[in-house]
Write a protein that holds these residues in place. Structure first.
Motif, PDB file in Angstrom:
ATOM      1  N   ILE A  78       3.955  -5.087  11.380  1.00  0.00           N
ATOM      2  CA  ILE A  78       3.092  -3.995  10.925  1.00  0.00           C
ATOM      3  C   ILE A  78       1.716  -4.159  11.557  1.00  0.00           C
ATOM      4  O   ILE A  78       1.141  -5.250  11.547  1.00  0.00           O
ATOM      5  N   ARG A  79       1.187  -3.081  12.092  1.00  0.00           N
ATOM      6  CA  ARG A  79      -0.114  -3.131  12.754  1.00  0.00           C
ATOM      7  C   ARG A  79      -1.269  -2.759  11.838  1.00  0.00           C
ATOM      8  O   ARG A  79      -2.378  -3.236  12.007  1.00  0.00           O
ATOM      9  N   GLN A  80      -1.018  -1.887  10.874  1.00  0.00           N
ATOM     10  CA  GLN A  80      -2.125  -1.409  10.051  1.00  0.00           C
ATOM     11  C   GLN A  80      -1.589  -0.901   8.714  1.00  0.00           C
ATOM     12  O   GLN A  80      -0.518  -0.312   8.639  1.00  0.00           O
ATOM     13  N   VAL A  81      -2.358  -1.154   7.643  1.00  0.00           N
ATOM     14  CA  VAL A  81      -2.063  -0.607   6.322  1.00  0.00           C
ATOM     15  C   VAL A  81      -3.344  -0.030   5.750  1.00  0.00           C
ATOM     16  O   VAL A  81      -4.455  -0.436   6.128  1.00  0.00           O
ATOM     17  N   GLY A  82      -3.206   0.913   4.836  1.00  0.00           N
ATOM     18  CA  GLY A  82      -4.384   1.500   4.209  1.00  0.00           C
ATOM     19  C   GLY A  82      -3.989   2.387   3.053  1.00  0.00           C
ATOM     20  O   GLY A  82      -2.834   2.824   2.939  1.00  0.00           O
ATOM     21  N   PHE A  83      -4.965   2.641   2.167  1.00  0.00           N
ATOM     22  CA  PHE A  83      -4.769   3.563   1.056  1.00  0.00           C
ATOM     23  C   PHE A  83      -5.045   4.987   1.532  1.00  0.00           C
ATOM     24  O   PHE A  83      -5.910   5.210   2.390  1.00  0.00           O
ATOM     25  N   THR A  84      -4.326   5.958   0.966  1.00  0.00           N
ATOM     26  CA  THR A  84      -4.629   7.359   1.239  1.00  0.00           C
ATOM     27  C   THR A  84      -5.935   7.733   0.546  1.00  0.00           C
ATOM     28  O   THR A  84      -6.346   7.067  -0.417  1.00  0.00           O
ATOM     29  N   PRO A  85      -6.627   8.780   0.998  1.00  0.00           N
ATOM     30  CA  PRO A  85      -7.920   9.135   0.385  1.00  0.00           C
ATOM     31  C   PRO A  85      -7.850   9.396  -1.106  1.00  0.00           C
ATOM     32  O   PRO A  85      -8.806   9.128  -1.823  1.00  0.00           O
ATOM     33  N   ASP A  86      -6.717   9.939  -1.599  1.00  0.00           N
ATOM     34  CA  ASP A  86      -6.618  10.200  -3.028  1.00  0.00           C
ATOM     35  C   ASP A  86      -6.196   8.979  -3.834  1.00  0.00           C
ATOM     36  O   ASP A  86      -6.029   9.057  -5.052  1.00  0.00           O
ATOM     37  N   GLN A  87      -6.013   7.840  -3.141  1.00  0.00           N
ATOM     38  CA  GLN A  87      -5.644   6.578  -3.777  1.00  0.00           C
ATOM     39  C   GLN A  87      -4.284   6.648  -4.469  1.00  0.00           C
ATOM     40  O   GLN A  87      -3.962   5.780  -5.276  1.00  0.00           O
ATOM     41  N   LEU A  88      -3.487   7.659  -4.172  1.00  0.00           N
ATOM     42  CA  LEU A  88      -2.160   7.787  -4.759  1.00  0.00           C
ATOM     43  C   LEU A  88      -1.062   7.331  -3.812  1.00  0.00           C
ATOM     44  O   LEU A  88       0.119   7.402  -4.152  1.00  0.00           O
ATOM     45  N   GLY A  89      -1.440   6.904  -2.634  1.00  0.00           N
ATOM     46  CA  GLY A  89      -0.447   6.501  -1.666  1.00  0.00           C
ATOM     47  C   GLY A  89      -0.946   5.387  -0.779  1.00  0.00           C
ATOM     48  O   GLY A  89      -2.137   5.062  -0.737  1.00  0.00           O
ATOM     49  N   VAL A  90       0.002   4.786  -0.047  1.00  0.00           N
ATOM     50  CA  VAL A  90      -0.294   3.732   0.917  1.00  0.00           C
ATOM     51  C   VAL A  90       0.444   4.071   2.198  1.00  0.00           C
ATOM     52  O   VAL A  90       1.574   4.558   2.168  1.00  0.00           O
ATOM     53  N   VAL A  91      -0.208   3.853   3.332  1.00  0.00           N
ATOM     54  CA  VAL A  91       0.388   4.094   4.641  1.00  0.00           C
ATOM     55  C   VAL A  91       0.498   2.764   5.367  1.00  0.00           C
ATOM     56  O   VAL A  91      -0.482   2.006   5.429  1.00  0.00           O
ATOM     57  N   SER A  92       1.671   2.472   5.893  1.00  0.00           N
ATOM     58  CA  SER A  92       1.864   1.289   6.731  1.00  0.00           C
ATOM     59  C   SER A  92       2.423   1.742   8.068  1.00  0.00           C
ATOM     60  O   SER A  92       3.338   2.560   8.130  1.00  0.00           O
ATOM     61  N   VAL A  93       1.863   1.194   9.149  1.00  0.00           N
ATOM     62  CA  VAL A  93       2.189   1.638  10.501  1.00  0.00           C
ATOM     63  C   VAL A  93       2.705   0.455  11.302  1.00  0.00           C
ATOM     64  O   VAL A  93       2.059  -0.598  11.343  1.00  0.00           O
ATOM     65  N   GLY A  94       3.865   0.617  11.886  1.00  0.00           N
ATOM     66  CA  GLY A  94       4.436  -0.409  12.755  1.00  0.00           C
ATOM     67  C   GLY A  94       5.433   0.216  13.685  1.00  0.00           C
ATOM     68  O   GLY A  94       5.091   1.051  14.522  1.00  0.00           O
ATOM     69  N   ALA A 120       7.484   2.262  12.662  1.00  0.00           N
ATOM     70  CA  ALA A 120       7.490   3.619  12.136  1.00  0.00           C
ATOM     71  C   ALA A 120       6.328   3.742  11.168  1.00  0.00           C
ATOM     72  O   ALA A 120       5.672   2.754  10.836  1.00  0.00           O
ATOM     73  N   ILE A 121       6.060   4.949  10.731  1.00  0.00           N
ATOM     74  CA  ILE A 121       5.015   5.195   9.738  1.00  0.00           C
ATOM     75  C   ILE A 121       5.696   5.336   8.387  1.00  0.00           C
ATOM     76  O   ILE A 121       6.503   6.242   8.173  1.00  0.00           O
ATOM     77  N   PHE A 122       5.379   4.420   7.485  1.00  0.00           N
ATOM     78  CA  PHE A 122       5.936   4.473   6.135  1.00  0.00           C
ATOM     79  C   PHE A 122       4.863   4.986   5.185  1.00  0.00           C
ATOM     80  O   PHE A 122       3.735   4.504   5.204  1.00  0.00           O
ATOM     81  N   LEU A 123       5.232   5.963   4.367  1.00  0.00           N
ATOM     82  CA  LEU A 123       4.350   6.492   3.334  1.00  0.00           C
ATOM     83  C   LEU A 123       4.872   6.023   1.984  1.00  0.00           C
ATOM     84  O   LEU A 123       5.991   6.331   1.603  1.00  0.00           O
ATOM     85  N   TRP A 124       4.063   5.270   1.288  1.00  0.00           N
ATOM     86  CA  TRP A 124       4.453   4.702  -0.008  1.00  0.00           C
ATOM     87  C   TRP A 124       3.660   5.389  -1.103  1.00  0.00           C
ATOM     88  O   TRP A 124       2.500   5.734  -0.915  1.00  0.00           O
ATOM     89  N   ASP A 125       4.263   5.586  -2.257  1.00  0.00           N
ATOM     90  CA  ASP A 125       3.562   6.108  -3.428  1.00  0.00           C
ATOM     91  C   ASP A 125       2.980   4.953  -4.217  1.00  0.00           C
ATOM     92  O   ASP A 125       3.684   3.986  -4.547  1.00  0.00           O
ATOM     93  N   PHE A 126       1.718   5.042  -4.536  1.00  0.00           N
ATOM     94  CA  PHE A 126       1.015   3.990  -5.257  1.00  0.00           C
ATOM     95  C   PHE A 126       1.057   4.326  -6.742  1.00  0.00           C
ATOM     96  O   PHE A 126       0.442   5.299  -7.179  1.00  0.00           O
ATOM     97  N   LEU A 127       1.776   3.523  -7.508  1.00  0.00           N
ATOM     98  CA  LEU A 127       2.097   3.869  -8.889  1.00  0.00           C
ATOM     99  C   LEU A 127       1.242   3.151  -9.916  1.00  0.00           C
ATOM    100  O   LEU A 127       1.566   3.173 -11.103  1.00  0.00           O
ATOM    101  N   ALA A 128       0.172   2.510  -9.486  1.00  0.00           N
ATOM    102  CA  ALA A 128      -0.677   1.807 -10.448  1.00  0.00           C
ATOM    103  C   ALA A 128      -1.340   2.797 -11.381  1.00  0.00           C
ATOM    104  O   ALA A 128      -1.846   3.836 -10.954  1.00  0.00           O
ATOM    105  N   LEU A 129      -1.352   2.484 -12.672  1.00  0.00           N
ATOM    106  CA  LEU A 129      -1.950   3.362 -13.658  1.00  0.00           C
ATOM    107  C   LEU A 129      -3.450   3.177 -13.692  1.00  0.00           C
ATOM    108  O   LEU A 129      -3.977   2.160 -13.226  1.00  0.00           O
ATOM    109  N   PRO A 130      -4.190   4.147 -14.249  1.00  0.00           N
ATOM    110  CA  PRO A 130      -5.641   3.990 -14.366  1.00  0.00           C
ATOM    111  C   PRO A 130      -6.000   2.747 -15.149  1.00  0.00           C
ATOM    112  O   PRO A 130      -5.218   2.227 -15.939  1.00  0.00           O
ATOM    113  N   VAL A 131      -7.213   2.283 -14.934  1.00  0.00           N
ATOM    114  CA  VAL A 131      -7.613   1.009 -15.503  1.00  0.00           C
ATOM    115  C   VAL A 131      -7.587   1.024 -17.026  1.00  0.00           C
ATOM    116  O   VAL A 131      -7.283   0.027 -17.662  1.00  0.00           O
TER     117      VAL A 131
END
Length: 1570
Positions: A746-762, A764-775
């Motif tokens: 994997i070359r790069q990972v990051g959070f999406t601007p809305d903080q509801l997702g994660v992108v990992s690039v290698g 292929a480009i994988f789009l992950w849903d970030f399921l952490a609940l509010p604090v």
């Protein structure tokens, strides 16, 4: 059918409806009559800043029709110079479809749907004017506002032709007309005759033209006057659509050159592709979208050649050809005797709609289908051939049947296009190109379908959704969009690029370059991105304009890092040779400010994210000048601030450690995270360089990328092919979870601007849903990632729905995945390390068994039973002696998930809390008295009640219940809540109102019971832990019902006398609505996610018990949530679903016996009165249904959709509102009622006359400023939605709204003039513009653009000669409101946003400076500048400069603003407050040059205003408190009526009134005294 003979020869529309009586016609806005000098007659003038707000509509009732059958529509009008106008024509087709035809000079291009055609109107100009010469040189009319020399125009619109060509429909009649500002109108008429307005009756008689031939002159009462000896065409314009000209755009309406003779008109009504006499060469028109092509020279067909066959192509339009009008398959003698071509249809031979062919003759000289074709030829299934024949109706022999071939099957790929194969969304078909044909093959049967239309090899394919397919071919870069299921081409466009090789729906990237891109960065606030290339070039692109903004070539090596500062002011780039560049991002060309060499570590190992910028835009971090050093530099100058040597941090290591990646923590700018080659992550202080924290053995391999969430709760890392999510603070027993999905590093990972997702690039480009609940709702350990798969076969495609929670891709969530066993516990210190072998596993839930697991199981791990969610396992291996270190994780119960349903109330997110130390003043001693509440809380649900019989009308705004008397407009306010009110309920005798709101500081919700007569709170209830979703009183007002929200779905039954809890029932899923049965005592019902709940109250003595029976939603409506309900008087219950269905239940049997689809969206409001049912939804439609037929259905019968005879419901009326319906109340006959929407509006609806009146209006988004006019007769507000609203005082009614789309208005001010005629409002917008609006004309008078960034403050000078405005970058502009010129730019505050500008009329002689007024500016860096100015003499001198010291701000949020103001009684005295050493108000004397007094404050101030009356100061704080202070004595009072932090407070010029604003809550106070 009634005879249409009365409509011949024409119908004078104004006379037909007697428009001047306004009985059968309607007018809105500024519509007046005046006498036109040119026409010498009375005309109607329609004016208005927003065309949709000023109009004439014929007929008045939208349910009626004009019934005019004339083919041609004539409009005699003159567009207002410099303005826009719109005309809407609603026409009916013979198929019954109503189509709207609109034309306007606002439209830039032609647009089309199945029910709407929009044509751009190009205004003509006077003869020999500069506008006319410009238009001629451009070969089209003047686009945009009408020129000053625009003339009276006769527009002739062929309605039959328009429907036939653009929608393939037969024209029936003209239904209604709507003329919108800005224009002058003489009249309108319809006729079946093609009349020439430039032809007089005498000329027509000499020419022998009679109406029987379909032509003639315009009737005298419809004609324009022409002086004797004058020419009609020299004075007026005649525009005919379709145009008869040879070189006019096909799909635009503009001036047509005068023709020497009129032509006869065929009365044919079949929907054929009629062509004007000159046929232009163009691409096929999909959805009739105008693509204006280059005009080529016409070429004639030889004599005696058979006529060309033009085939009907319903979706794409005609195969374009071009001939001169006198040689369309006709002999020479025929050409001399006829002036038009006759269109006839040939018989239709059975082609099975599957034939694919194009009719072209080689002799025509047109472009052929092949490699050298210049124009695309459309190929499509042909339903019916249509012929152009000569006037003698002769028919030519041809090969039959037509078409004679049909494509049956394709074997093989072909065309070397094998890599573009796609799976269909369902997974049962594969889609691939074969040369120019796209094939969709069903896997199970090998059956093939074809998509035909391309003329070259298809080079790219992409899916948009389940119904859309996009394709492109290389030559000429043609892109087509297809309806995948129907196989029809929906749209076609040509991209101006040499070739296309990639499509990404719906965005097309056609970048072609031998240089390969290496890094990319987006601007934080603008539609701009930059791209770095292997050659060292940095290019900057504007996405909205699709253009290259800048190209920089200062780098010598590959670009390894590229970043914008979060404030958008600077851009940075680094290359592999060690150079670092700084750019000015506030300028369009991004000029280079500084280039520093040999500061970044050489090589490409740190690409593509070699640079990191802190969230406050103050610091820049990078690795360099060597790989062992991390440098922190000043982001504005690139001056080095700190060097951190990571190689010496671990003295026990035998190897030198080097830095790999750097990353700032967004929420704590003091933290810099560094990933090292020894597989560690270091937390380094950006202030001291000290090591704060260390985590070792992060991955098996080196960390290749890291990122931190915006709230700094989570850390994201990538190592080799694994992604890990960490607890940022490393304070849990299990600090990480690992996910494996990539097969390559994997070359790069990051959070999406809305903080509801994660992108990992290698690989292929994988789009992950970030399921952490509010604090605030995180109480258990959950796995925060779930992979989102690319399109796959249906059998192998996992579900993307997890328990109804909305994901980043807009789909509902399932339950968050839980870890099945403890992952490794990583050490935080280097002293206690445990050897750990980490193995990750990924297993898929049972409902998607065909996805192969990628897991490595540990033999010692305990077997786990299969579960219904994604599990991630990380195993910790320790020595047997240390087995006690192995920790077990107990899975806690599922956390309640917020429902994806708009009907469910969700409080607006707030970061503020109520200041508990604040104390309200004693009754009768208040210095402020709440006078009015402006607006309605559209975020509430059922938060409006109305009792028409008792005259009670109440609603909520923020934490206040407003009781308003409609006949007087006087308000009473019920104040007890401190949080946002969710819902209201009223007893049937209208004596008691109940309101519910959330509790403060995480306490239980508060329900208040109000006595309406005296406005006192009789009782309070604090029971539900979450928000209260619904309240209801029983029909006899004996019982009271409250329903909790999704966090605790519980129904509580209370006594309405004592308000003691009688009984309660908990359910398993969220509840959305509840109601008592009005006709049966002791019956109630609730609806929610689990279905319908029927309740029965059992009473035995003093004991009351509530029994509830759950019934699932009927299977006919699918998997839905029941969102709303209401009772019918005859033991029927209506329920609504989130998919638009209405279900009818028999209450006795608890069985659904009837359903129908009442809306396309979610229905959130149901109301039944008698035999009428009201539905309101998130599609903005409010619909009234007649449901008497429900009584005739036997409960044993099952009726779906209510279509059977005698059981159908009837849609009687409907109206579209300005937002989603959230509340409604109607009288017993359902004739009139009040409806609330999410737009913050309360509407009065009268179904009997189809009228709607805005009762209460407010802002939906945050209000940024509010200010009174100098005479206090009006006040203005502005908000984030780009609107500036002007209200009248003291009625507080909305007078006018000025709306700017896609911009936020941050500040507003009034001109100093007290005259209503000259009063103006100026607003500052986020795009750097100023707009001046004149109140008398309700129009925008001027637009200025003095700033390149958002405007933060604006003020007229005291004399009104100039406007002072300030931007986010600290620049102050002085502009002229007369000509819009920028007079000067003041740069003293550059770099810090300006928070305040104030001007006062004060002579400066006593301060030893010349000037007639003073003004000040305060900036966020705690600096205040005071100026003396004489604008008429162009003088502006700095009078004083104040700098207030302050320690470093360590809060998690932004520091308090810097606020300053002149004292009204003594302008030589200045008051300042802001972040500093102490929380206080400072009084600074300009004469003494020192602070002479301070007043301590308990909290930091967020807003400030000084009154000219009684030395009063109003201060707002984040603690939701308005503090009124007596500056002379320091006495104060606190007022707690807001539900959020204060952002604006403003005294009126007289000091007798005060405005306070918190988010969108506007409160108006009467100022007493202290």
């Amino acid at each position: 059918m009634a005879s249409k003979g009365w409509q011949h020869p024409y119908v004078n529309i104004f006379k037909h409806v007697r428009v001047e009586d306004w009985k059968r016609s309607a007018k809105e806005g500024e519509v007046s009559t005046c006498t036109d000098k040119r026409l010498k007659c009375s005309v109607f003038r329609i004016r208005g800043s927003v065309p949709a707000n000023s109009f004439i509509m014929i007929p008045k009732n939208i349910n009626q029709s004009l019934g005019l059958t004339g083919r041609f529509f004539y409009l005699l009008f003159r567009p207002t110079p410099g303005k826009y106008f719109v005309v809407h024509l609603d026409v009916s087709a013979e198929e019954g479809q109503v189509v709207r035809i609109s034309f306007s000079n606002m439209f830039k291009e032609f647009k089309s749907t199945a029910t709407w055609l929009q044509f751009p109107f190009l205004c003509g100009a006077a003869k020999d004017s500069v506008y006319e010469s410009t238009a001629k040189s451009a070969r089209h009319g003047l686009v945009g506002p009408a020129p000053t020399s625009v003339r009276w125009t006769c527009l002739t619109l062929d309605l039959q032709y328009t429907l036939s060509v653009y929608l393939n429909r037969c024209y029936s009649q003209l239904k209604s007309i709507k003329l919108c500002a800005n224009m002058a109108v003489k009249n309108m008429f319809t006729s079946n005759l093609l009349l020439d307005p430039g032809l007089s009756f005498s000329e027509a008689k000499l020419m022998g033209l009679v109406s029987s031939e379909g032509t003639g002159p315009v009737p005298r009462d419809m004609s324009f006057p022409v002086p004797k000896g004058g020419s009609w065409h020299d004075l007026y314009d005649h525009i005919r659509f379709p145009s008869g000209g040879t070189k006019l755009p096909f799909d635009s309406i503009q001036k047509d050159p005068p023709r020497p003779e009129a032509s006869c008109v065929s009365d044919q009504r079949r929907p054929i592709r009629e062509e004007p006499c000159f046929v232009s060469l163009s691409k096929p028109v999909q959805d009739r979208v105008s693509l204006i092509q280059q005009i080529t020279a016409p070429k004639s067909i030889p004599r005696n050649q058979p006529p060309m066959v033009v085939t009907e192509i319903p979706e794409l339009g005609l195969v374009s050809t071009q001939h001169s009008d006198d040689s369309l398959g006709q002999n020479t003698d025929q050409q001399e005797t006829t002036g038009s071509e006759q269109f006839t249809s040939r018989p239709f031979w059975d082609t099975d709609d599957g034939g694919v062919h194009v009719h072209l003759h080689p002799e025509d000289g047109f472009s052929q289908h092949g490699e050298e074709s210049e124009q695309e030829v459309a190929c499509t299934p042909v339903p019916r051939p249509v012929y152009l024949s000569s006037s003698n109706e002769s028919r030519q022999q041809k090969l039959l049947p037509d078409p004679i071939l049909r494509l049956n099957r394709i074997i093989g790929f072909g065309g070397a296009t094998t890599k573009y194969a796609l799976w269909s969304k369902s997974g049962d078909e594969v889609v691939y190109p074969c040369h120019a044909i796209i094939v969709s093959m069903k896997i199970s049967s090998n059956q093939q379908r074809f998509f035909i239309g391309h003329t070259d090899k298809v080079s790219a394919l992409a899916y948009g959704n389940t119904t859309l397919l996009a394709s492109a071919h290389r030559s000429h870069s043609v892109v087509r969009v297809w309806d995948y299921h129907k196989g029809k081409c929906l749209a076609m466009s040509r991209i101006h690029a040499h070739s296309l090789s990639s499509l990404r729906y719906p965005t097309l990237y056609d970048f072609a370059s031998e240089d390969s891109p290496c890094s990319v960065a987006f601007h934080p606030s603008e539609q701009v991105f930059s791209c770095g290339f292997s050659s060292g070039i940095v290019r900057v692109f504007d996405i909205s304009a699709a253009k290259l903004l800048a190209e920089h070539k200062q780098h010598r090596g590959e670009v390894v890092g590229l970043a914008f500062s979060p404030d958008g002011e600077f851009m940075y780039s680094a290359d592999s040779q060690g150079s670092l560049a700084l750019y000015n991002a506030t300028e369009e060309d991004l000029n280079v400010i500084r280039v520093v060499c040999n500061v970044v570590a050489r090589g490409t190992e740190h690409a593509p994210d070699a640079l990191a910028v802190s969230s406050d835009s103050c610091c820049l971090a990078f690795i360099g000048p060597s790989e062992y050093i991390v440098t922190i530099a000043d982001s504005r100058s690139l001056d080095e601030l700190l060097h951190v040597d990571v190689s010496i941090l671990d003295v026990q290591s035998p190897r030198l450690d080097s830095a790999l990646r750097v990353c700032f923590s967004p929420a704590s700018t003091e933290h810099l995270l560094v990933a090292t080659s020894s597989n560690k992550i270091l937390w380094v202080s950006t202030k001291t360089g000290r090591l704060l924290r260390e985590v070792s053995k992060v991955h098996k391999h080196q960390c290749s990328s890291l990122a931190v969430s915006e709230d700094s709760r989570f850390l994201l890392t990538a190592g080799h092919n694994a992604v890990k999510v960490w607890d940022y603070n490393m304070q849990l027993h299990i600090n990480s979870q690992m996910f494996i999905g990539h097969s390559q590093p994997i070359r790069q990972v990051g959070f999406t601007p809305d903080q509801l997702g994660v992108v990992s690039v290698g690989d292929a480009i994988f789009l992950w849903d970030f399921l952490a609940l509010p604090v605030d709702s995180l109480t258990d350990s959950r796995s925060p990632l779930v992979i989102r798969h690319t399109p796959a076969p249906k059998s192998a495609q996992p579900h993307t729905e997890v328990n109804g929670v909305r994901l980043s891709n807009g789909m509902p969530r399932r339950t968050a995945p839980l870890p099945s066993s403890p992952p490794p516990r990583l050490d935080i210190s280097t002293l206690d390390q445990v050897d750990q072998g980490v193995l990750g596993s990924l297993s898929i839930c049972d409902d998607s068994p065909t996805v192969p697991p990628a897991s490595v199981a540990d033999p010692s791990s305990d077997p786990r039973p299969p579960s219904s969610f994604l599990r991630v396992t990380e195993l910790t291996h320790t020595s047997p002696l240390n087995s006690s270190l192995t920790e077990a994780v107990e899975l806690k119960g599922k956390k309640p998930v917020r429902p994806d349903c708009y009907r469910h109330f969700i409080p607006r997110f707030k970061t503020s809390t109520l200041d508990q130390a604040a104390v309200a003043p004693q009754a009768g001693e208040e210095g402020l008295k709440l006078k009015a509440v402006i607006g309605y809380n559209g975020n509430g649900r059922s938060n409006m009640v109305w009792s028409p019989d008792r005259g009670l009308f109440a609603y909520s705004c923020g934490c206040v219940v407003v009781v308003e008397y409609l006949h007087t407009g006087i308000q009473r306010h019920l104040q007890c809540h401190s949080e946002e009110i969710s819902c209201l309920a009223v007893t049937h005798d209208a004596q008691t109102v109940a309101s519910a709101a959330g509790g403060s500081n995480a306490s239980r919700s508060l329900i208040c019971i109000w006595d309406v007569q005296n406005g006192t709170c009789r009782s309070t209830i604090s029971y539900h832990r979450g928000a209260v979703q619904s309240l209801a009183f029983s029909r006899d007002d004996r019982f009271f019902l409250s329903v909790g929200d999704f966090s605790e779905p519980e129904v509580a039954l209370w006594s309405s006398k004592t308000f003691q809890l009688l009984s309660s029932v908990s359910v398993s899923g969220p509840l959305h609505d509840a109601a008592f049965n009005p006709s049966a005592a002791g019956q109630l019902a609730c609806v929610g996610r689990q279905g319908a709940f029927f309740g029965l109250i059992h009473t035995q003595g003093s004991d009351v018990d509530l029994k509830v029976q759950r019934v699932k939603a009927p299977s006919e409506v699918g998997e839905v949530e029941l969102t709303a309900l209401c009772y019918h008087t005859d033991s029927f219950l209506f329920t609504a679903t989130n998919r638009g269905h209405v279900c009818v239940w028999d209450v006795n049997t608890q069985r659904c016996f009837m359903t129908w689809e009442a809306d396309e969206g979610e229905i959130g409001v149901l109301l039944c009165r008698g035999n009428h049912l009201l539905t309101g939804s998130n599609t903005r439609w409010l619909r009234l249904w007649e449901v008497e037929a429900v009584r005739g259905v036997k409960p044993q019968e099952k009726v779906c959709s209510g279509e059977d005879s005698g059981t159908s419901v009837v849609l009687e009326q409907e109206i579209m509102l300005d937002g989603t319906t959230v509340s409604a109340a109607f009288d017993t006959s359902m004739d009139m009622g009040i409806v609330g929407t999410t737009a913050g509006t309360l509407w009065y609806i009268n179904w009997s006359d189809c009228s709607s009146i805005r009762l209460v209006s407010g802002h939906k988004t945050q209000v940024n400023d509010v200010v009174f006019s100098s005479d206090e007769r009006h006040f203005a507000t502005c908000s984030e939605d780009g609107s500036v609203r002007v209200w009248s005082a003291p009625s507080n009614e909305l007078v006018v709204q000025f709306q700017v789309l896609n911009q936020a208005c941050g500040c507003v001010c009034w001109s100093p003039s007290s005259s209503t005629e000259s009063a103006c409002v100026a607003g500052g917008y986020s795009d750097g513009t100023l707009r001046i609006f004149r109140l008398s004309s309700s129009e925008m008078e001027m637009k200025l653009h003095p700033h390149q960034v958002a405007v933060t403050a604006i003020q007229y000078s005291a004399d009104g000669h100039v406007i002072l405005s300030a931007g986010k970058n600290g620049l102050v502009a002085v502009s002229s409101p007369m000509n819009g010129a920028t007079i000067r730019i003041i740069r003293d505050h550059k770099g810090a946003p300006i928070t305040t500008i104030q001007c006062v009329n004060e002579q400066c002689k006593n301060l030893k400076l010349e000037g007639k007024e003073m003004w000040l500016a305060a900036s966020a860096d705690r600096r205040v500048s005071v100026w003396a100015a004489d604008w008429l003499n162009d003088k502006c001198d700095l009078l004083d400069w104040l700098t207030f010291p302050a320690p470093a701000y360590i809060g998690d949020d932004s520091p308090p603003p810097s606020l300053a103001a002149f004292c009204p009684a003594d302008p030589g005295l200045l008051v300042y407050t802001g972040y500093g050493v102490e929380k206080e108000l400072s009084f600074y004397s300009l004469a003494k040059k020192q602070i002479i007094k301070t007043i301590a404050l308990p909290d930091w101030a967020t807003c400030l205003s000084l009154s000219c009356h009684s030395q009063l100061i109003a201060v707002g704080s984040k603690g939701r408190v308005v503090k009124l202070i007596k500056s002379s004595s320091g006495r104060f009072q606190d007022f707690l009526q807001h539900s959020d932090s204060l952002q604006t407070c403003r005294f009126s010029p007289s000091g007798k009134l005060l405005f306070t604003v918190a988010y969108n809550e506007i409160l108006l106070w009467e100022v007493q005294d202290l």
